[in-house]
Design a protein around this motif. Structure first.
Motif, PDB file in Angstrom:
ATOM      1  N   PHE A 193       0.814  -1.217   0.000  1.00 46.27           N
ATOM      2  CA  PHE A 193       0.000   0.000   0.000  1.00 46.27           C
ATOM      3  C   PHE A 193       0.851   1.273   0.000  1.00 46.27           C
ATOM      4  O   PHE A 193       0.374   2.337  -0.364  1.00 46.27           O
ATOM      5  N   HIS A 194       2.093   1.148   0.397  1.00 44.63           N
ATOM      6  CA  HIS A 194       2.963   2.328   0.410  1.00 44.63           C
ATOM      7  C   HIS A 194       3.788   2.454  -0.860  1.00 44.63           C
ATOM      8  O   HIS A 194       4.708   3.274  -0.921  1.00 44.63           O
ATOM      9  N   GLN A 195       3.437   1.670  -1.869  1.00 40.43           N
ATOM     10  CA  GLN A 195       4.116   1.761  -3.151  1.00 40.43           C
ATOM     11  C   GLN A 195       3.351   2.700  -4.088  1.00 40.43           C
ATOM     12  O   GLN A 195       2.146   2.523  -4.314  1.00 40.43           O
ATOM     13  N   ARG A 196       4.060   3.672  -4.619  1.00 38.27           N
ATOM     14  CA  ARG A 196       3.405   4.668  -5.473  1.00 38.27           C
ATOM     15  C   ARG A 196       2.753   4.027  -6.681  1.00 38.27           C
ATOM     16  O   ARG A 196       1.653   4.431  -7.103  1.00 38.27           O
ATOM     17  N   GLN A 245      -0.491  13.998   2.461  1.00 46.74           N
ATOM     18  CA  GLN A 245       0.644  13.183   2.908  1.00 46.74           C
ATOM     19  C   GLN A 245       0.261  12.069   3.887  1.00 46.74           C
ATOM     20  O   GLN A 245       1.099  11.540   4.623  1.00 46.74           O
ATOM     21  N   ARG A 246      -1.031  11.724   3.899  1.00 49.00           N
ATOM     22  CA  ARG A 246      -1.490  10.583   4.690  1.00 49.00           C
ATOM     23  C   ARG A 246      -2.166   9.597   3.749  1.00 49.00           C
ATOM     24  O   ARG A 246      -2.661   9.959   2.684  1.00 49.00           O
ATOM     25  N   LEU A 247      -2.216   8.335   4.159  1.00 47.26           N
ATOM     26  CA  LEU A 247      -2.911   7.320   3.378  1.00 47.26           C
ATOM     27  C   LEU A 247      -4.146   6.865   4.149  1.00 47.26           C
ATOM     28  O   LEU A 247      -4.053   6.558   5.344  1.00 47.26           O
ATOM     29  N   PHE A 248      -5.285   6.837   3.467  1.00 51.43           N
ATOM     30  CA  PHE A 248      -6.541   6.469   4.105  1.00 51.43           C
ATOM     31  C   PHE A 248      -7.196   5.305   3.364  1.00 51.43           C
ATOM     32  O   PHE A 248      -7.098   5.198   2.140  1.00 51.43           O
ATOM     33  N   GLN A 285      -0.311   0.860   7.897  1.00 46.50           N
ATOM     34  CA  GLN A 285      -0.378   1.473   6.574  1.00 46.50           C
ATOM     35  C   GLN A 285      -1.269   2.728   6.503  1.00 46.50           C
ATOM     36  O   GLN A 285      -1.012   3.627   5.707  1.00 46.50           O
ATOM     37  N   PHE A 286      -2.321   2.790   7.333  1.00 48.04           N
ATOM     38  CA  PHE A 286      -3.347   3.814   7.141  1.00 48.04           C
ATOM     39  C   PHE A 286      -3.502   4.703   8.365  1.00 48.04           C
ATOM     40  O   PHE A 286      -3.138   4.335   9.480  1.00 48.04           O
ATOM     41  N   GLY A 287      -4.090   5.853   8.133  1.00 49.81           N
ATOM     42  CA  GLY A 287      -4.487   6.751   9.208  1.00 49.81           C
ATOM     43  C   GLY A 287      -5.998   6.715   9.363  1.00 49.81           C
ATOM     44  O   GLY A 287      -6.737   6.427   8.414  1.00 49.81           O
ATOM     45  N   ALA A 291      -7.897  13.279   9.662  1.00 46.99           N
ATOM     46  CA  ALA A 291      -7.845  14.092   8.450  1.00 46.99           C
ATOM     47  C   ALA A 291      -7.963  15.574   8.800  1.00 46.99           C
ATOM     48  O   ALA A 291      -8.721  15.965   9.691  1.00 46.99           O
ATOM     49  N   THR A 292      -7.228  16.403   8.085  1.00 44.62           N
ATOM     50  CA  THR A 292      -7.225  17.850   8.332  1.00 44.62           C
ATOM     51  C   THR A 292      -8.018  18.615   7.282  1.00 44.62           C
ATOM     52  O   THR A 292      -8.081  19.839   7.328  1.00 44.62           O
ATOM     53  N   VAL A 293      -8.637  17.891   6.326  1.00 46.85           N
ATOM     54  CA  VAL A 293      -9.411  18.554   5.274  1.00 46.85           C
ATOM     55  C   VAL A 293     -10.796  17.925   5.213  1.00 46.85           C
ATOM     56  O   VAL A 293     -11.013  16.794   5.673  1.00 46.85           O
TER      57      VAL A 293
END
Length: 664
Positions: free
Chosen positions: A64-67, A101-104, A135-137, A142-144
Motif C-alpha cells: 500500500f505504500h508503493q506509489r 501526505q497521509r494514506l486512508f 499502513q493507514f491513518g 484528516a485535516t481537510v
C-alpha cells in the motif's frame, strides 16, 4: 408512474457485488467491478456496494505504500467512474487514497460519472491478524473536509449522508469494516442524522464462527438503527498467505435478513434485495425513543454533512419485487417457526386468562360453543388455563345454543368438542326466547311469513349473550369472549353481544388465519392431553365459516366480507405499517401471484377500507380486556389503535382508485 414498479412504492433495490480479485492488480479489479455494476444496473439496482479496498485488494500489506499501486488504483477508479456515466445507480467502491501526505482506507461514492464523496475508515484494527495502523491513518485524523480526485472537488469525511432528492427516503451512509464492530459505530449516529441505508465496505477474513457472528452483528445494527444494512466481504483472489476469505455479503432490514450470498464462491457474483424504505421511516416515526435519541445526540447528528444527488429513477418501467412477501403475515411460513409462534401465542393467551381468574378470585368460566373456529380456540385456551390453575375442566361451562339456522354439523361438533375437552356441557334452545322477543318488539316475522332481516339475526345473537351473562351470574363465573381480531377489524360482530362483549376475551388480538393454525397446532401436538380424540378439531377446521342466523342456504361469511386470507393481509399492512392501499395491493399481487386476480385483490381491499375506516370503529372503542399477542398489533383503544368513531374512508378509497383496473 406505474403501480407495478417497486420504486413507486418506496422500495429501493440494493446490491452487494463480490468480484473475483487479484492482489495489487487494480486494472483487473476494475474490470470485474464494472461487469458486476452493469449486471446490477440491468436488474434495476439503485445502490451497489463492493468490498473494502476492492480496487487494490485488501491483503496488500506494505504494498500500500508503493506509489505504483496507489497510482494504479486511481487509474482503476477512473475506469469505474467512466463506466458509471450510463448507469443509473450509486456505486460504492473501496480503495487506498493519498490525502495531505497521509494514506486512508476509503470508500468512494460514484453516480453517473460524478464522485459524490469519499468516506475514510474511522476505526483501524491493529490486533490479531490485523495491522492496518501500519499502513493507514484514521479518518478522524484528516485535516481537510474535501479533496480533489480525478479532477473533481468532492466532500471528504466519515460524517456524510448521501440523500436522493428524487427518492427522499433513500439516504445513504457508508462506513468501513471495523467501524461496525465498535461499541458505538459511526452508522448509529448517521441513522439519527437520517440515513436509512447503511453501507459497510468490508474485507473481513474468515475463521470458524465468524460468519454467524457477522450475520448477528449486521442484523442487530439494522434493528437498533431502524435501518437497512448492506455489508460486503472480500472473496476469491485475496492473498491466502496467512488468511482465508469467504465473500459473505449480507443485506438486512430492521433486524431481518433479506439476502445473503453463497460463501466460498470462486466466480464474481451479486446478491440483491429490495429494501422497504417506507417501513423504516414509519418505524422511526412510530418509535418515539428514536426521536428522543436524535435530540439527546443533537451535536453528533448536527456534524453530518448532507450530500444531495439525483438517482434518475425510471418509474415507468415494470419492476417487480425481489423480496419474499408472506401471504400470511401473521403466520410464519417455516413449519418450525410456525410451531414456535403457535406455542408462544397459546401461552400468552393462557397466561392472560389465568392471571385474570386468579386476580378476580373467580374459578369458573362460561363459554358459548358454536361448533365453529373462534369459540373452539377460546375453549382450548380455557382448558389449558384450568390445568395451569390446578382446577378441574368441569369449572368451564360450555353452552351450545342452537337457533333458527343452526346446522346439524356445527351442533354435533359443539357437543363433540365439549366432550373432548371435558368441560361441563349444556345445551339451550334459544328459539322460544327469540320468538318471544320478536313478538314483544313487534317484528313482522311469522313462521308462515318469515322476515329474515338484521333484527331477526341480531335477536338470536343477543339472546345467546343474555343467556351467557346470566348463567355466569348464576354460576359465579365470568363469560369468556370468542371474537377475533379479523372480525373486529371488519366490524363483523354485533355490538354488545357475544362476539363483541364479554368479561374477558382471549382472542381479541388473534387474526382468523392464525386461529386456524392454532387449532391445528393444538390438535397435532397433543395439547389437550394424551388419548384425547382431536378429530373434532380437524372437522371444525374444515367447516365453512358462517354465522348460521338465516334458515335456508348456508350463509358464507367470506362471501360477504371477502376471504380472510386477503383481509388479514390487508389488516396487517394497514395496522402495523400504515401503508397506502395502492402499496398494499402491490404487495398482495406479489405475494399471491395467480391465486387472486388483480381485480379481486382490489375488490376485497375496497371492502376492507370501507368497513375498517368508516362505520365500525365505535365497536372497537369499547372492547373487553384481552392480552395482546403479537407485534402485528391489536385494536384495543387502550393499546395499538385509537381512532375517531365518525371518520371517513375517502382518502383511502381515492388512493385505491388510482390503481388501473387491470393492475392491482
Amino acid at each position: 408512474m406505474r403501480f407495478d414498479n417497486l420504486y413507486s412504492h418506496d422500495f429501493a433495490r440494493v446490491a452487494v457485488g463480490v468480484p473475483q480479485c487479484r492482489v495489487a492488480d487494480p486494472a483487473f479489479n476494475a474490470e470485474k467491478t464494472i461487469a458486476l455494476l452493469r449486471q446490477a444496473a440491468a436488474d434495476g439496482v439503485a445502490v451497489m456496494a463492493f468490498p473494502e479496498l476492492g480496487l487494490s485488494a485488501y491483503s496488500c500489506d506494505d504494498l500500500f505504500h508503493q506509489r505504483a499501486l496507489l497510482d494504479g488504483c486511481e487509474a482503476a477508479l477512473a475506469q469505474v467512474l467512466a463506466a458509471t456515466q450510463t448507469l443509473p445507480l450509486v456505486a460504492i467502491v473501496g480503495m487506498p487514497l493519498r490525502v495531505e501526505q497521509r494514506l486512508f482506507n476509503c470508500a468512494v461514492v460514484l453516480l453517473r460519472g460524478r464522485i459524490l464523496g469519499v468516506v475514510p475508515k474511522t476505526f483501524l484494527p491493529n490486533y490479531s491478524e490485523f495491522y492496518e495502523a501500519r499502513q493507514f491513518g484514521s479518518g478522524e485524523e484528516a485535516t481537510v473536509d474535501s479533496v480533489t480526485l480525478l479532477g473533481q472537488q468532492v466532500p471528504f469525511g466519515s460524517r456524510q449522508v448521501f440523500s436522493a432528492e428524487d427518492m427522499p427516503l433513500l439516504r445513504l451512509h457508508v462506513e468501513i469494516c471495523e467501524d461496525v464492530w465498535t461499541p458505538i459505530p459511526p452508522s448509529s449516529f448517521a441513522a439519527l442524522a437520517g440515513a436509512t441505508v447503511l453501507v459497510n465496505l468490508s474485507a473481513s477474513n474468515i475463521v470458524v464462527g465468524k460468519a454467524a457472528y457477522r450475520r448477528q452483528l449486521v442484523s442487530q445494527q439494522s434493528a437498533r438503527c431502524l435501518a437497512a444494512y448492506v455489508y460486503s466481504s472480500a472473496g476469491a483472489g485475496e492473498s491466502t498467505t496467512d488468511l482465508a476469505w469467504d465473500g459473505q455479503a449480507l443485506i438486512c432490514e430492521n433486524g431481518e435478513l433479506l439476502a445473503e450470498s453463497e460463501r466460498f464462491v470462486r466466480d464474481s457474483h451479486v446478491v440483491t434485495a429490495d429494501v422497504d424504505l417506507e417501513r423504516l421511516a414509519r418505524e422511526r416515526m412510530r418509535q418515539t425513543s428514536f426521536g428522543d435519541s436524535v435530540r439527546l445526540h443533537a451535536a453528533a447528528v448536527g456534524a453530518f454533512r448532507q450530500v444531495p444527488f439525483e438517482l434518475g429513477l425510471d418509474r415507468d418501467r415494470p419492476l417487480a419485487l425481489h423480496r419474499r412477501v408472506e401471504r400470511f403475515p401473521y403466520v410464519p411460513a417455516d413449519l418450525g417457526r410456525r410451531d414456535e409462534r403457535c406455542q408462544e401465542v397459546y401461552n400468552i393467551q393462557v397466561q392472560g386468562l389465568t392471571q385474570r381468574l386468579a386476580s378476580s378470585g373467580i374459578g369458573k368460566l362460561v363459554v358459548g360453543i358454536s361448533g365453529g373456529l373462534d369459540s373452539t380456540h377460546a375453549l382450548l385456551v380455557a382448558a389449558r388455563a384450568m390445568d395451569a390453575l390446578g382446577l378441574p375442566r368441569t369449572h368451564i361451562i360450555g353452552v351450545t345454543m342452537p337457533g333458527f339456522a343452526t346446522g346439524e354439523r356445527t351442533r354435533e361438533q359443539a357437543r363433540r368438542l365439549m366432550a373432548a375437552v371435558g368441560c361441563e356441557a349444556r345445551e339451550i334452545d334459544i328459539r322460544p326466547s327469540c320468538a318471544q322477543m320478536l313478538r314483544d318488539i313487534g317484528h313482522p316475522h311469522r313462521e308462515d311469513q318469515p322476515v329474515y332481516d338484521v333484527t331477526f339475526e341480531n335477536v338470536q345473537a343477543g339472546e345467546r349473550t343474555s343467556h351467557l351473562f346470566r348463567l355466569a351470574n348464576l354460576a359465579g363465573g365470568m363469560v369468556l369472549g370468542t371474537g377475533d381480531l379479523s372480525e373486529l377489524a371488519l366490524g363483523w360482530c354485533t355490538y354488545g353481544v357475544g362476539d363483541h362483549m364479554s368479561h374477558y376475551n382471549v382472542n381479541a388480538s388473534v387474526p382468523k388465519t392464525l386461529i386456524q393454525h392454532l387449532v391445528r397446532w393444538v390438535a397435532e401436538t397433543g395439547q389437550l392431553g394424551a388419548g384425547t380424540d382431536t378429530q373434532v378439531l380437524h372437522d371444525i377446521l374444515d367447516t365453512e365459516i358462517s354465522p348460521e342466523l338465516v334458515p335456508g342456504a348456508l350463509q358464507s361469511t367470506e362471501a360477504v366480507v371477502g376471504p380472510y386470507a386477503l383481509q388479514d393481509f390487508n389488516l396487517f399492512y394497514t395496522l402495523r405499517h400504515g401503508y397506502a392501499p395502492s402499496k398494499i395491493a402491490f404487495l398482495a399481487r406479489h405475494a399471491w401471484g395467480e391465486a387472486y386476480a388483480p381485480a379481486e385483490i382490489k375488490r376485497v381491499l375496497r371492502i376492507f377500507l370501507q368497513r375498517f375506516f368508516k362505520g365500525s370503529q365505535f365497536k372497537r372503542s369499547c372492547v373487553p380486556n384481552a392480552p395482546k399477542v403479537g407485534s402485528g398489533g391489536s385494536l384495543s383503544p387502550r393499546g395499538d389503535w385509537r381512532a375517531p368513531s365518525d371518520s371517513e374512508a375517502a382518502v383511502w378509497l381515492a388512493d385505491l382508485d388510482r390503481i388501473p383496473d387491470e393492475r392491482a
